[in-house]
Design an enzyme around this catalytic site. Structure first.
Site, short mmCIF file in Angstrom:
data_model
loop_
_atom_site.label_atom_id
_atom_site.label_comp_id
_atom_site.label_asym_id
_atom_site.label_seq_id
_atom_site.Cartn_x
_atom_site.Cartn_y
_atom_site.Cartn_z
N TYR A 90 59.88 26.83 24.28
CA TYR A 90 60.46 25.52 24.56
C TYR A 90 60.87 24.85 23.25
O TYR A 90 61.98 24.34 23.11
CB TYR A 90 59.41 24.70 25.32
CG TYR A 90 59.70 23.22 25.49
CD1 TYR A 90 60.53 22.77 26.52
CD2 TYR A 90 59.09 22.26 24.67
CE1 TYR A 90 60.76 21.41 26.70
CE2 TYR A 90 59.31 20.91 24.85
CZ TYR A 90 60.15 20.48 25.87
OH TYR A 90 60.37 19.14 26.04
N SER A 96 62.67 16.89 21.26
CA SER A 96 61.21 16.76 21.36
C SER A 96 60.65 16.84 19.95
O SER A 96 61.26 17.42 19.05
CB SER A 96 60.66 17.91 22.20
OG SER A 96 59.27 18.03 22.00
#
Ligand SMILES: Cc1cc2nc3c(=O)[nH]c(=O)nc-3n(C[C@H](O)[C@H](O)[C@H](O)COP(=O)(O)OP(=O)(O)OC[C@H]3O[C@@H](n4cnc5c(N)ncnc54)[C@H](O)[C@@H]3O)c2cc1C
Ligand SMILES: NC(=O)c1ccc[n+]([C@@H]2O[C@H](COP(=O)([O-])OP(=O)(O)OC[C@H]3O[C@@H](n4cnc5c(N)ncnc54)[C@H](OP(=O)(O)O)[C@@H]3O)[C@@H](O)[C@H]2O)c1
Lengths: 434, 244
Positions: B154, B141
């Site tokens: 995360y 990401s």
């Protein structure tokens, strides 16, 4: 893997890595076939198939060219080891008055490859394919046992055209064609459009043993040149000489072969061909003009070329014409486009030739929209009851294969009986779920 | 096996039918992918995804894969490869979690985004190395480089996965296996449902397009949208405002 080698076919697409071994004696093969490792084994000849049948990613590949003994000719038959090339066979046998029963457009193929792909030549309408002239072959199976197969044995026909997946062919006995000279009498006709090419080719088939037509796919009319030839009788000497450059013209600029240069070449070829002529030509210049330029496939650059050869049944002339028109309109340029009429098939389960019209084309892989175009052509071919040639394929949709080859189910079943662990494996077999 | 145009024919989705993985799979099935394996937790969503792929023409298999059960990964994924070569594997399991500093919840985020994804990727990589071909796509990401804001747990897990995948790229160089790290910015998907999209937000379809381009070009790192790759030189706080 000990001898990690990157292998491709002649089209130079889809490279894969395998361990390449070159056995020098038949006895070396058995242990390799019995314990090939987890990714299996496949035989390879001279790698002249265009796609991936002689590759085995992560597994073992057996270069068969070390097994190349030629036996004596007896009553027109010769027994040879499978790794011998047709080039050597011609060099040895033409001076004695014998010619291979079938030769493809290159001499650089092995007898093993010729059987496994059941290759055809310009005499298909008259003499059939290579498998029609094999009277016996030795096959080393997955069980490590070598069996001698003859045309009465169903496994013979699973192996002829079987792309190496039934085992390793070690020897073959071939019926030779007697010749009186090493010359060909070649008739040439120039035809202004595809229809006249087809008519002339049909006529030529009745009169000549070797026929084919070159088609200019870039011209609006599909004009072309038809050749019909026969072995010349008596007179000229029998020596077989072929000139060749060893190294390929790797220095030629990539992209040289494009639509425009090809258009120019085609126009030039057509313009300089006489309307009708008869010539006496050496064997090599008639059968294998491309062999004069070593690795001509490198002209297509690093992404290589995609060959496309199909056959549609007699009566499907409309499909043939539609396909030629599609190609012309797509602006995809094929450098060598050859039309041929096939006679009856040999009976090989996965053998390509069936009675009908066969067209072979080659395109640079980078041609825009090519993947899509060929998918559409496959559909037309399948719909007409035709098929594409596995020795040249590198991109067929797997689900079309059973439609094109009705004996595929039988082949799959027999392959699994002969070789339950699927020891014989190739990239082609994986790609098309053979 | 890939064909002459580099088009894959078999596809493994690790993490089941995530929105991004499904968008990618649908596009690949429309070309040459014929065998799809959905390795994920059993659910009605997985069944529905299998049905959609089958309708599009694929032969679909399912395998029960749970990111938490790392001890099972070698067997579950190993069995898939034993059935036939896998040309492309997407490792796309993900769990956004929240900003609570709850140690067990944080461990879940680390397990799904990092540990489980890494063990699955290792099993795939090993099998592909034996095949000597294949592409392994690992979903990182853009936040992997920016562990701040509400999703920093995360982001921290993704930065672990990202570092692992880049190391794997090096380790597998020359093996015939292509490792590709994908770093999407904000994507409107199940994962981000309920989160307000930032200035730059994309769709699963856009990510799928970028994945296909990257596979074709054999890219090692793919940013989606591509502009995000250029933003890395800006201060973190600015980037956060643009990308969420
Ligand atoms: C310029 C050119 C022109 C061509 N023209 C024609 C043509 O006119 N007609 C035609 O039919 N084909 C033609 N071909 C294709 C060629 O004839 C076939 O692909 C042939 O099989 C190549 O033989 P090879 O020895 O190079 O085999 P490879 O390409 O190495 O292998 C082909 C297949 O044969 C199998 N095989 C090879 N040896 C053995 C063995 N000992 N035992 C078991 N299996 C084996 C391999 O596993 C593989 O499946 C042409 C190719 C080129 C490059
Ligand atoms: N959306 C974004 O903005 C964004 C941005 C950057 C990167 N990504 C990454 O892209 C990937 C795909 O995400 P997405 O956006 O498509 O969202 P998504 O649809 O929510 O996908 C996440 C997937 O992970 C699976 N998963 C969760 N926990 C699991 C577990 N314990 N075991 C196995 N699978 C589990 C989910 O399956 P279940 O159905 O079983 O829950 C779901 O299929 C993820 O890795 C994500 O981190 C997303």
């Amino acid at each position: 893997m000990a001898n990690k080698t990157i292998l491709t076919g002649w089209g130079r697409t889809s490279p894969s890595v395998a361990e390449l071994l070159r056995p020098g004696a038949e006895a070396e093969l058995t242990p390799l076939v019995l314990a090939p490792g987890g990714r299996g084994v496949i035989a390879r000849g001279l790698g002249r198939s265009y796609g991936d049948p002689a590759q085995n990613a992560g597994g073992l590949v057996l270069d068969m060219t070390g097994l190349a003994a030629i036996g004596p000719v007896r009553d027109g038959y010769v027994t040879v080891e499978a790794g011998v090339s047709l080039h050597r066979l011609m060099r040895e046998l033409v001076p004695e008055g014998w010619f291979p029963p079938v030769t493809p457009a290159t001499r650089q193929v092995t007898v093993g490859g010729a059987v496994a792909a059941d290759i055809h030549g310009r005499n298909h309408h008259a003499d059939g394919s290579f498998g029609n002239h094999v009277t016996a072959l030795d096959l080393l199976g997955a069980d490590g046992v070598t069996r001698t197969l003859t045309p009465g044995d169903p496994d013979f026909w699973a192996t002829v055209g079987g792309m190496g997946l039934t085992g390793v062919i070690t020897k073959a006995t071939i019926r030779l064609t007697p010749i009186e000279t090493s010359r060909m009498i070649v008739n040439t006709w120039k035809c202004p459009d595809l229809e006249s090419v087809m008519t002339r080719l049909t006529q030529a088939d009745l009169a000549h043993r070797y026929t084919a037509a070159w088609v200019d796919c870039l011209s609006r009319q599909g004009r072309g040149v038809v050749e019909g030839a026969d072995h010349a009788r008596q007179g000229a000497a029998r020596s077989f000489r072929a000139r060749g450059f060893e190294a390929g013209p790797g220095f030629l600029p990539v992209g040289l072969l494009n639509r425009h240069t090809m258009g120019l070449v085609n126009r030039g070829l057509y313009a300089t061909t006489k309307r009708e002529s008869v010539q006496v030509r050496p064997l090599a210049s008639f059968f294998h003009p491309l062999d004069r330029v070593g690795h001509w496939n490198r002209l297509y650059g690093p992404r290589g070329l995609v060959q496309y050869q199909f056959v549609v049944p007699m009566g499907a002339e409309q499909t043939l014409m539609k396909i030629v028109e599609r190609i012309r309109r797509s602006h995809a340029a094929s450098f060598q486009t050859v039309l041929k009429r096939f006679g009856p098939g040999s009976g090989g389960w996965l053998s390509f030739p069936t009675p009908g019209w066969s067209l072979s084309l080659d395109f640079p892989t980078t041609t825009k929209g090519l993947a899509w175009l060929l998918d559409r052509l496959d559909e037309l071919v399948a719909e007409a009851g035709g098929r594409v040639y596995l020795a040249k394929d590198s991109r067929l949709r797997p689900e079309l294969l059973p439609v094109m080859y009705p004996a595929l189910a039988a082949f799959r079943e027999r392959r699994r009986e002969l070789d339950p662990r699927l020891v014989f494996q190739s990239d082609l077999a994986r790609r098309l779920s053979l | 096996m890939k064909n002459a145009f580099g088009e894959p024919q078999s596809l493994l989705l690790v993490g089941g039918a995530s929105d991004i993985a499904m968008a990618t799979a649908m596009r690949l099935v429309r070309r040459r992918v014929r065998r799809v394996i959905l390795a994920g937790r059993p659910s009605p969503a997985r069944d529905a995804a299998a049905a959609r792929l089958a309708e599009a023409g694929a032969t679909v298999e399912t395998a029960d894969f749970d990111a938490f059960r790392v001890e099972e990964h070698a067997k579950v994924i190993g069995d898939v490869f034993a059935e036939g070569d896998v040309d492309v594997a997407l490792v796309a399991c993900g769990l956004l979690g929240d900003a609570d500093l709850d140690p067990l919840k944080a461990a879940d985020v680390a397990m799904v985004n990092y540990v489980g994804a890494m063990t699955a990727a290792i099993v795939c990589a090993d099998a592909m190395r034996r095949q000597t071909h294949g592409a392994l796509v690992v979903f990182s990401s853009v936040s992997a480089g920016r562990p701040s804001g509400s999703d920093f747990l995360y982001a921290s897990a993704k930065s672990g996965l990202d570092a692992f995948a880049r190391g794997l790229t090096e380790a597998l160089r020359g093996s015939g296996v292509h490792v590709m790290v994908v770093r999407p910015g904000f994507v409107r998907s199940r994962l981000t449902r309920g989160v307000t999209p930032p200035a730059i937000a994309t769709s699963p379809e856009t990510v799928a397009g970028a994945v296909l381009d990257g596979l074709r070009a054999k890219s090692e790192i793919v940013w989606v949208p591509g502009i995000l790759g250029q933003l890395t030189r800006l201060p973190g706080s600015v980037v956060r405002r643009i990308t969420g």
